[in-house]
Design a protein around this motif. Structure first.
Motif: not given
Length: 121
Positions: A33, A35, A47, A50, A52
């Motif tokens: 991933a 982020d 965060r 993100t 992935n």
């Protein structure tokens, strides 16, 4: 060892737009991933977005509908497009790259050096 490089940042007026780019480099990279985090005034890293390897893309509630994270898996890169920026979006933005642990889960992570985003008139 992997290196994470961020490009972008600076100052923009409220309502403006800005893009941040992140590129991972190293040998035999298998990324789980990529982020983006924002460091708050109390030094917490939150965060923001993100993306992935399973195709999941998710955002912090505060930026949904305004920020878009896109990945270029061939280039080990990710771009965060930020629109309709607000003063509360200001902070140091960090890219975090998580490697695939070989089982399709997140393994070791690496941070970029961070880049300052200031939203102010």
């Amino acid at each position: 060892q992997m290196q994470v490089q961020e490009v972008g940042g600076g100052q923009v007026q409220p309502g403006g737009s800005m893009s941040l780019s992140c590129t991972a480099s190293g040998s035999n990279i298998d990324i789980y991933a990529m982020d983006w985090y924002r460091q708050t005034s109390t030094n917490q890293r939150v965060r923001i977005a993100t993306a992935n390897m399973h195709g999941l893309v998710d955002y912090h509630d505060s930026v949904k509908g305004r920020f878009t994270l896109s990945r270029d898996t061939a280039k080990n890169a990710a771009t965060l497009r930020m629109t309709n920026l607000k003063p509360e979006d200001s902070g140091v933005y960090y890219c975090n790259v998580g490697l695939n642990d070989g089982r399709g889960s997140r393994g070791r992570s690496f941070w970029g050096q961070g880049t300052q985003v200031t939203v102010s008139s």
